[in-house]
Design an enzyme around this catalytic site. Structure first.
Site, PDB file in Angstrom:
ATOM      1  N   ASP A   1       0.828  -1.216   0.000  1.00  0.00           N
ATOM      2  CA  ASP A   1       0.000   0.000   0.000  1.00  0.00           C
ATOM      3  C   ASP A   1       0.858   1.260   0.000  1.00  0.00           C
ATOM      4  OD1 ASP A   1      -2.008  -1.810   0.310  1.00  0.00           O
ATOM      5  OD2 ASP A   1      -2.852  -0.922   2.139  1.00  0.00           O
ATOM      6  N   ASP A   2       0.237   2.324  -0.385  1.00  0.00           N
ATOM      7  CA  ASP A   2       0.711   3.717  -0.217  1.00  0.00           C
ATOM      8  C   ASP A   2       1.803   4.150  -1.206  1.00  0.00           C
ATOM      9  OD1 ASP A   2      -1.022   3.543   1.864  1.00  0.00           O
ATOM     10  OD2 ASP A   2       0.428   4.005   3.451  1.00  0.00           O
TER      11      ASP A   2
ATOM     12  N   HIS B   1      -5.852   2.701  -3.923  1.00  0.00           N
ATOM     13  CA  HIS B   1      -5.848   2.862  -2.467  1.00  0.00           C
ATOM     14  C   HIS B   1      -6.479   4.222  -2.157  1.00  0.00           C
ATOM     15  CE1 HIS B   1      -4.948   1.976   1.590  1.00  0.00           C
ATOM     16  NE2 HIS B   1      -3.851   2.717   1.731  1.00  0.00           N
TER      17      HIS B   1
ATOM     18  N   HIS C   1      -4.910   9.930   0.395  1.00  0.00           N
ATOM     19  CA  HIS C   1      -4.788   9.216   1.667  1.00  0.00           C
ATOM     20  C   HIS C   1      -5.152  10.119   2.848  1.00  0.00           C
ATOM     21  CE1 HIS C   1      -3.600   5.960   4.290  1.00  0.00           C
ATOM     22  NE2 HIS C   1      -3.273   5.234   3.230  1.00  0.00           N
TER      23      HIS C   1
ATOM     24  N   HIS D   1       3.873  -2.055   3.148  1.00  0.00           N
ATOM     25  CA  HIS D   1       3.869  -0.724   2.541  1.00  0.00           C
ATOM     26  C   HIS D   1       5.187  -0.515   1.810  1.00  0.00           C
ATOM     27  CE1 HIS D   1       0.828  -0.470   5.737  1.00  0.00           C
ATOM     28  NE2 HIS D   1       0.251   0.482   5.001  1.00  0.00           N
TER      29      HIS D   1
HETATM   30 ZN    ZN Z   1      -2.643   3.172   3.356  1.00  0.00          ZN
END
Ligand code: ZN
Length: 483
Positions: free
Chosen positions: A287-288, A336, A340, A443
């Protein structure tokens, strides 16, 4: 004897002469009487006549005829004819008086003239101007008219106007009772138009983020497009499955309305059934990113020919090209969040969609495809969104109804906060990959976490696991919803 006879004879002769003279005298007297010895005075023309208002009249006058030619009169009569004037603009009865003085005697004659008005007023209609043609929408706009009467003058203000379906009737009656009626034909096609719904009255659609009305047309009998005047009541929430009603209304100058109703059914997209892999499987997910560490990660994955899944953000613009590279190298790409920013994206469904779509656009730019895979920031079980009660319950349903597949995880590497140690990340993962299907959360913005990937892969391969990228039919590892 003879003498007596002669006397009688003489007497009868005298009687005969006398009675003859008497007869002649009587005849002469009778002749004089019959001859007249007087003037006959005659009114020429009609004694009584009717003239139209304003009509000129030439008086034929009075004529004197001598009667008794045998014994003509010597004194001519004097005529005053007429003594009053005829007025052709005065309605009603007028009596003309003629005075004749004959032999010193006054004689009067009369002529009766009735002036009548039988002419009706003249109504003139002004033509309909361009752009003012009657229609259902604007109705009938009177273009104007004039009314003029020979007696009463301008009668425009007295005209009665009656608007019927197919014509307009103008009428006016002058002071003499003469009625004028004029009609103006109206064009056909003044009936109320119908609103035609493009796509029909029953409209079924799959849940999606934005609603666009399929549209409608409404054209009047003159061919004018009236769609700009239509108002729409009701709304469709396109991402929420259910039944909706839209009412389209067109109202004309008189407040008359036509309506059409559309029933919109928003149906959820049918989701793929989950397919469980036959072998023990690890889905590595990152993620991210992408970020500074992503190229190195892709190199390691390529080295072992392991395919994973990236749930990307737009937070590191310098590395967005990694999205395209990952896609081309067989990895799965999911949304995602573009920013964020929890406070922004969980503020409303629409805010979430806006952020989501920015991410989709980024993915499309880099891969040429949109994705149906995504992961909620914080996971579907997050409570950081509690500031907007129920948002996760609504989003998980609407996103699923729209045909997107969300993925949580059942193995956490601890790289989100619990640890910053590569060894710990490694141990966290391999100690948790106990079930047949492991969805691992890492991540790729964390170098220490990326550094653990090679050892995780080696461990997994050595222990009989296969590594797969997530697909729509993959196990979602859904958490429970807490908001
Ligand atoms: Zn995230």
């Amino acid at each position: 004897m003879a003498t007596g006879k002669n006397r009688r004879k003489t007497r009868s002769i005298i009687w005969g002469i006398a009675s003859g003279l008497m007869t002649v005298l009587m005849l002469m007297t009778l002749l004089v009487i019959l001859d007249g010895r007087h003037n006959e005075i005659v009114l020429l023309g009609d004694e009584s006549l009717v003239l139209e208002y304003g009509e000129s009249f030439e008086d034929p006058g009075v004529e004197i005829r001598e009667v008794g030619r045998v014994f003509p009169t010597t004194k001519e009569p004097e005529i005053v004819a007429p003594i009053n004037e005829f007025d052709p603009t005065q309605l009603g009865l007028q009596r003309l008086e003629y005075l004749v003085v004959d032999n010193g005697r006054e004689k009067q004659f009369y002529r009766e003239i009735t002036v009548v008005d039988t002419q009706k007023p003249v109504i003139e209609l002004l033509p309909i101007q361009e752009g003012q043609e009657p229609s259902w929408m604007r109705g009938y706009i009177e273009p104007g008219f004039t009314a003029e009467d020979n007696v009463d003058g301008d009668m425009t203000n007295f005209v009665e106007v009656t608007v019927l379906d197919d014509r307009v009737v103008y009428s006016v009656t002058d002071s003499s009772g003469n009625e004028a009626v004029v009609e103006r034909a109206l064009p056909a096609g003044l009936d109320a138009p119908a609103i035609e719904l493009t796509g029909g009255e029953d409209f079924t659609m799959q849940a999606c983020m934005s609603w666009e009305d399929p549209g409608f047309t409404v054209t009047d009998g003159q061919g004018s497009d009236l769609s700009q005047y239509v108002t729409v009541d009701g709304s469709v929430t396109p991402y929420r499955s259910g039944e909706y009603e839209l009412v389209y209304t067109l109202t004309n100058f008189a407040g008359e309305s036509v309506t059409a109703t559309r029933h919109v059914t928003v149906e959820p997209v049918v989701q793929s059934d989950t397919v469980y892999p036959e072998r023990k499987t690890i889905y590595l997910t990152f993620d991210d990113g992408p970020s500074y560490y992503t190229p190195h990660l892709l190199d390691i994955l390529a080295k072992y020919n392991v395919k994973v899944t990236f749930f990307i953000t737009g937070n590191h613009p310098d590395y967005v090209d990694c999205i395209g590279r990952a896609y081309r190298e067989g990895h799965s790409i999911g949304v995602h969040s573009y920013t964020h920013n929890y406070w922004n994206i969980y503020a409303s469904e629409e805010a979430y969609f806006d952020d989501f779509n920015l991410c989709e656009d980024l993915i499309y730019e880099q891969t040429g495809e949109y994705t149906k895979l995504f992961r909620f920031p914080g996971g579907s079980s997050n409570t950081v969104s509690n500031f907007n009660p129920g948002i996760m319950s609504r989003l998980t349903k609407t996103m699923t109804d729209m045909g997107y597949y969300y993925f949580d995880w059942n193995v956490t590497s601890g790289d989100a906060g619990e640890t910053t140690d590569t060894d710990q990340v490694y141990w966290n993962v391999i100690s948790s990959c106990t079930s047949n299907v492991s969805v691992v959360l890492q991540h790729d913005i964390k170098g220490f976490s990326v550094d653990a990937v090679e050892r995780i892969i080696v461990w997994g391969l050595n222990n009989g696991y296969q590594f797969l990228p997530l697909e729509e039919s993959s196990y979602g590892a859904h958490h429970g919803i807490n908001n």
